[in-house]
Design an enzyme around this catalytic site. Structure first.
Site, PDB file in Angstrom:
ATOM      1  N   ASP A 105      18.116 -24.228  14.309  1.00 58.81           N
ATOM      2  CA  ASP A 105      17.596 -23.040  13.641  1.00 58.81           C
ATOM      3  C   ASP A 105      18.275 -22.284  12.941  1.00 58.81           C
ATOM      4  O   ASP A 105      17.858 -21.146  13.104  1.00 58.81           O
ATOM      5  CB  ASP A 105      16.179 -23.514  13.123  1.00 58.81           C
ATOM      6  CG  ASP A 105      15.722 -22.016  14.368  1.00 58.81           C
ATOM      7  OD1 ASP A 105      16.420 -21.988  15.782  1.00 58.81           O
ATOM      8  OD2 ASP A 105      14.606 -21.363  14.057  1.00 58.81           O
ATOM      9  N   GLU A 106      19.410 -21.946  13.996  1.00 59.34           N
ATOM     10  CA  GLU A 106      20.115 -20.732  13.980  1.00 59.34           C
ATOM     11  C   GLU A 106      21.538 -20.745  13.881  1.00 59.34           C
ATOM     12  O   GLU A 106      22.312 -21.683  14.773  1.00 59.34           O
ATOM     13  CB  GLU A 106      19.553 -20.202  15.580  1.00 59.34           C
ATOM     14  CG  GLU A 106      19.392 -19.059  15.293  1.00 59.34           C
ATOM     15  CD  GLU A 106      18.979 -18.282  17.227  1.00 59.34           C
ATOM     16  OE1 GLU A 106      19.557 -17.315  17.326  1.00 59.34           O
ATOM     17  OE2 GLU A 106      18.431 -19.433  17.882  1.00 59.34           O
ATOM     18  N   ASP A 135      18.223 -17.625  10.270  1.00 61.35           N
ATOM     19  CA  ASP A 135      17.628 -18.156  12.019  1.00 61.35           C
ATOM     20  C   ASP A 135      15.740 -18.768  10.978  1.00 61.35           C
ATOM     21  O   ASP A 135      15.037 -17.712  10.072  1.00 61.35           O
ATOM     22  CB  ASP A 135      16.915 -16.944  13.058  1.00 61.35           C
ATOM     23  CG  ASP A 135      16.296 -17.310  14.531  1.00 61.35           C
ATOM     24  OD1 ASP A 135      15.847 -16.917  15.226  1.00 61.35           O
ATOM     25  OD2 ASP A 135      15.022 -18.479  14.353  1.00 61.35           O
TER      26      ASP A 135
HETATM   27  P1  TTP Z   1      13.209 -20.268  17.493  1.00 65.74           P
HETATM   28  O1  TTP Z   1      13.858 -19.061  16.481  1.00 65.74           O
HETATM   29  O2  TTP Z   1      13.441 -19.441  18.847  1.00 65.74           O
HETATM   30  O3  TTP Z   1      11.645 -20.187  17.328  1.00 65.74           O
HETATM   31  P2  TTP Z   1      11.000 -20.548  16.250  1.00 65.74           P
HETATM   32  O4  TTP Z   1      11.785 -21.241  15.074  1.00 65.74           O
HETATM   33  O5  TTP Z   1       9.884 -21.220  16.253  1.00 65.74           O
HETATM   34  O6  TTP Z   1      10.405 -19.415  15.386  1.00 65.74           O
HETATM   35  P3  TTP Z   1      10.763 -17.775  15.361  1.00 65.74           P
HETATM   36  O7  TTP Z   1       9.963 -17.921  13.563  1.00 65.74           O
HETATM   37  O8  TTP Z   1      10.486 -16.891  15.740  1.00 65.74           O
HETATM   38  O9  TTP Z   1      12.349 -18.005  14.801  1.00 65.74           O
HETATM   39  O10 TTP Z   1      13.268 -21.703  18.561  1.00 65.74           O
HETATM   40  C1  TTP Z   1      13.654 -22.105  16.685  1.00 65.74           C
HETATM   41  C2  TTP Z   1      13.405 -23.944  17.930  1.00 65.74           C
HETATM   42  O11 TTP Z   1      14.005 -24.407  18.750  1.00 65.74           O
HETATM   43  C3  TTP Z   1      11.648 -24.071  17.491  1.00 65.74           C
HETATM   44  O12 TTP Z   1      11.473 -24.121  16.265  1.00 65.74           O
HETATM   45  C4  TTP Z   1      11.601 -24.834  18.542  1.00 65.74           C
HETATM   46  C5  TTP Z   1      12.658 -24.714  19.581  1.00 65.74           C
HETATM   47  N1  TTP Z   1      12.453 -24.165  20.701  1.00 65.74           N
HETATM   48  C6  TTP Z   1      12.064 -25.229  22.160  1.00 65.74           C
HETATM   49  O13 TTP Z   1      12.259 -26.131  21.847  1.00 65.74           O
HETATM   50  N2  TTP Z   1      11.689 -24.180  23.249  1.00 65.74           N
HETATM   51  C7  TTP Z   1      12.020 -23.102  23.087  1.00 65.74           C
HETATM   52  O14 TTP Z   1      11.197 -22.451  24.158  1.00 65.74           O
HETATM   53  C8  TTP Z   1      12.091 -21.992  22.316  1.00 65.74           C
HETATM   54  C9  TTP Z   1      12.543 -20.564  22.419  1.00 65.74           C
HETATM   55  C10 TTP Z   1      12.502 -22.770  21.181  1.00 65.74           C
HETATM   56 MG    MG Z   2      13.470 -19.112  14.321  1.00 61.57          MG
END
Ligand code: TTP
Ligand code: MG
Length: 351
Positions: free
Chosen positions: A105-106, A10
């Protein structure tokens, strides 16, 4: 049964991290990516500086600005994020074909059979994160565990830019302390209900019998029962061209004999037909059955066919059952597809 090795990767504050990489001058200030406050936009994500102000994903941009007036809200540049996502996924393919992307991103990676680093999933995860850093100047976090549920929990454990490993031996000790809201599928409502029942951790949940949980939560009760013990048999849903489609069911109570197994066939068969509706254009050339006995012994039986038929499953079931003749924990029915003939070679776009 061989224990699986699943990595959940992630990226850290993905969209925001990309913007900071491309604009180092924003690194130390609160930034977010999302819609504009004037058009009632919401935030996709924010960097960690902004998170200190309570700014969160899916929050309205206007509200975020009230929490953090200095917040710089940048427009979404999906094209750029997709490009980075593709590059990262390309790195994964050097380690396994079993990749399940969850979002840009995951992803889950099943590295059970990866021979790199003498099959150490810990070292493989480390190397993947290092390569992401070297090639993209972005940090990723990773979780390593014997199943998807725990791998995802683990990737959050040492976030950002960290990784956490749960070995099969550590599963029991890890889950007892785990708060129920970390369980896959437990949202706000179920958390509330569990808390009202006095259940805060998986240890609390483990005190409930399967029957009690089935009564309280319906079919999800079975999931809760298993996840509270760190059990999660879900396989990865990969993006390769499908070679097969199957359905399976783990039974709340073991099926004691062949007769009871047979009785389950019509329901499973129906589910399989429903799943096959989405694959009408494919040619079926194999039927197979999967049986997991109560000692986790697994057996599969298959036969070549031209048309799918429930009687064939009945025969396969008998063949498989007599191999071990023990109570059955899980039954699965599936079909194998012939190679698609005229399918165009296409570049998979995961987004
Ligand atoms: P996430 O992996 O949930 O968040 P993140 O990578 O920004 O932060 P973390 O370090 O906690 O992992 O989501 C990945 C991407 O997906 C995030 O950068 C933006 C997008 N996203 C949205 O567009 N809307 C949302 O509600 C969420 C949760 C994420
Ligand atoms: Mg993330």
């Amino acid at each position: 049964m061989i224990s699986r090795k699943i990595i959940h990767v992630d990226m850290d504050c993905f969209y925001a991290a990309i913007e900071m990489r491309d604009h180092p001058e924003w690194r130390n200030r609160p930034i977010a990516v999302g819609g504009s406050p004037s058009s009632r936009g919401v935030l996709c994500t924010s960097n960690y500086v902004a998170r200190q102000f309570g700014v969160r994903s899916a929050m309205s941009s206007a509200y975020a600005l009230r929490l953090c007036p200095e917040l710089l809200i940048l427009p979404v540049n999906m094209q750029k994020y997709r490009q980075v996502s593709r590059a990262i996924r390309h790195i994964f393919t050097d380690y396994t074909e079993e990749i399940e992307p969850l979002s840009l991103d995951e992803a889950y990676l099943d590295v059970t059979y990866c021979s790199k680093h003498c099959n150490s999933a810990t070292l493989i995860a480390q190397e993947i994160r290092q390569r992401i850093w070297q090639t993209q100047s972005l940090t990723a976090s990773a979780g390593v565990a014997p199943n998807k549920f725990l791998a995802k929990v683990a990737s959050d454990w040492h976030k950002p830019n960290g990784q956490f490993v749960i070995t099969p031996q550590q599963v029991d000790a890890f889950v007892v302390e785990l708060p129920v809201e970390k369980i896959w599928g437990v949202g706000r409502v179920t958390t509330q209900k569990l808390h009202q029942m006095g259940i805060k951790t998986c240890a609390d949940l483990q005190k409930y019998s399967l029957d009690q949980l089935l009564m309280e939560f319906g079919r999800f009760g079975q999931r809760l029962y298993e996840l509270a013990r760190g059990i999660d048999d879900r396989s990865l849903e990969t993006t390769r061209i499908r070679k097969s489609v199957s359905v399976e069911q783990t039974y709340p109570r073991d099926l004691p004999d062949l007769m009871h197994c047979w009785q389950q066939l019509p329901q499973l068969f129906q589910q399989l037909l429903e799943r096959l509706e989405r694959h009408e254009q494919r040619t079926i050339h194999k039927q197979f059955i999967k049986i997991k006995f109560n000692d986790f012994q697994l057996t599969t039986v298959e036969t070549v066919v031209h048309r799918i038929c429930i009687d064939t499953y009945r025969q396969l079931l008998s063949t498989g059952f007599v191999r071990y003749q023990k109570p059955v924990r899980l039954l699965g029915l599936g079909v194998g597809f012939a190679e698609p003939t005229a399918i165009k070679q296409y570049q998979l776009d995961f987004s």
